[in-house]
Scaffold this motif. Sequence first.
Motif, PDB file in Angstrom:
ATOM      1  N   THR A  37      30.129  65.543  39.065  1.00 40.25           N
ATOM      2  CA  THR A  37      29.880  66.180  40.371  1.00 40.25           C
ATOM      3  C   THR A  37      31.065  65.970  41.317  1.00 40.25           C
ATOM      4  O   THR A  37      31.180  66.649  42.326  1.00 40.25           O
ATOM      5  CB  THR A  37      28.598  65.651  41.065  1.00 40.25           C
ATOM      6  OG1 THR A  37      28.776  64.269  41.387  1.00 40.25           O
ATOM      7  CG2 THR A  37      27.359  65.833  40.203  1.00 40.25           C
ATOM      8  N   HIS A  38      31.939  65.015  40.986  1.00 37.20           N
ATOM      9  CA  HIS A  38      33.110  64.721  41.817  1.00 37.20           C
ATOM     10  C   HIS A  38      34.378  65.380  41.274  1.00 37.20           C
ATOM     11  O   HIS A  38      35.478  65.083  41.742  1.00 37.20           O
ATOM     12  CB  HIS A  38      33.306  63.210  41.939  1.00 37.20           C
ATOM     13  CG  HIS A  38      32.111  62.501  42.492  1.00 37.20           C
ATOM     14  ND1 HIS A  38      31.641  62.704  43.776  1.00 37.20           N
ATOM     15  CD2 HIS A  38      31.269  61.598  41.928  1.00 37.20           C
ATOM     16  CE1 HIS A  38      30.576  61.950  43.962  1.00 37.20           C
ATOM     17  NE2 HIS A  38      30.331  61.279  42.870  1.00 37.20           N
ATOM     18  N   ASN A 112      35.896  58.237  49.245  1.00 33.42           N
ATOM     19  CA  ASN A 112      34.799  59.181  49.462  1.00 33.42           C
ATOM     20  C   ASN A 112      33.736  59.147  48.372  1.00 33.42           C
ATOM     21  O   ASN A 112      32.553  59.271  48.670  1.00 33.42           O
ATOM     22  CB  ASN A 112      35.337  60.622  49.588  1.00 33.42           C
ATOM     23  CG  ASN A 112      36.074  60.836  50.895  1.00 33.42           C
ATOM     24  OD1 ASN A 112      35.756  60.231  51.920  1.00 33.42           O
ATOM     25  ND2 ASN A 112      37.088  61.687  50.862  1.00 33.42           N
ATOM     26  N   ILE A 113      34.155  59.001  47.116  1.00 32.09           N
ATOM     27  CA  ILE A 113      33.171  59.124  46.036  1.00 32.09           C
ATOM     28  C   ILE A 113      32.651  57.805  45.482  1.00 32.09           C
ATOM     29  O   ILE A 113      31.552  57.767  44.939  1.00 32.09           O
ATOM     30  CB  ILE A 113      33.689  60.009  44.867  1.00 32.09           C
ATOM     31  CG1 ILE A 113      34.828  59.343  44.093  1.00 32.09           C
ATOM     32  CG2 ILE A 113      34.080  61.390  45.377  1.00 32.09           C
ATOM     33  CD1 ILE A 113      35.301  60.130  42.875  1.00 32.09           C
ATOM     34  N   HIS A 117      28.904  56.817  43.970  1.00 38.09           N
ATOM     35  CA  HIS A 117      28.857  56.515  42.534  1.00 38.09           C
ATOM     36  C   HIS A 117      28.143  55.175  42.301  1.00 38.09           C
ATOM     37  O   HIS A 117      27.291  55.075  41.421  1.00 38.09           O
ATOM     38  CB  HIS A 117      30.273  56.478  41.952  1.00 38.09           C
ATOM     39  CG  HIS A 117      30.310  56.111  40.502  1.00 38.09           C
ATOM     40  ND1 HIS A 117      29.844  56.954  39.518  1.00 38.09           N
ATOM     41  CD2 HIS A 117      30.731  54.995  39.871  1.00 38.09           C
ATOM     42  CE1 HIS A 117      29.982  56.363  38.344  1.00 38.09           C
ATOM     43  NE2 HIS A 117      30.517  55.174  38.532  1.00 38.09           N
TER      44      HIS A 117
END
Length: 150
Positions: A37-38, A112-113, A117
Motif C-alpha cells: 500500500t506504500h 510517513n509510512i 506499518h
Amino acid sequence: MMDNHKQTEEELALKLFVVLSRSFQTIRKRVEEDIKTHGLNPTEFAVLELIYNKGEQPIQKIGEKVLIASSSITYVVDKLEKKEFLTRKPCPKDRRITYATITEAGTELMDNIFPSHREAIADIFGGLQTEEKEVMIEQLKKLGYHAKDL
C-alpha cells in the motif's frame, strides 16, 4: 510403549511444522499487503527499513541483515536509487566497499509510512496477549537455536 510415544512426538513435531508454516505464510501475506500500500515491494521495504533504523550499511552486508540473496541486493539498491530513496557512497578507506545511504526523500517516506506499518504489525499480532507474545518469542528462539545446532 516407547515406539508409540516416539511416533506421537514425531506427529506432534510435524503438526507444529505445518501450523507454524501456515501461520507464518498468512502473517507474511498480511505484512506484504501493508507494505504494498506504500508503493514498495517487501524487499525494497526491508532494505530501506534497515538503513532508516540502523544508518548507512555496506551494500555487501545488507543481504545477511534482511535475509535476501546477496545477488538480489544490487538490483534492489538500484531500484531504490532510481526512486531517489537511497544513494551509494564509496568508503573512503576501502574502495571495495560501497555504502547504501538513505536520502532525504527516503527518510521522509519512512517517517510517513513506518508508524502505520508498526501499527499494522501490532494489529496482525493482536490475536495474542502481551505475555503470550513474550512466551512465543522465547520458545521460537529456543527452537531456532536448537535447529541451528543440529
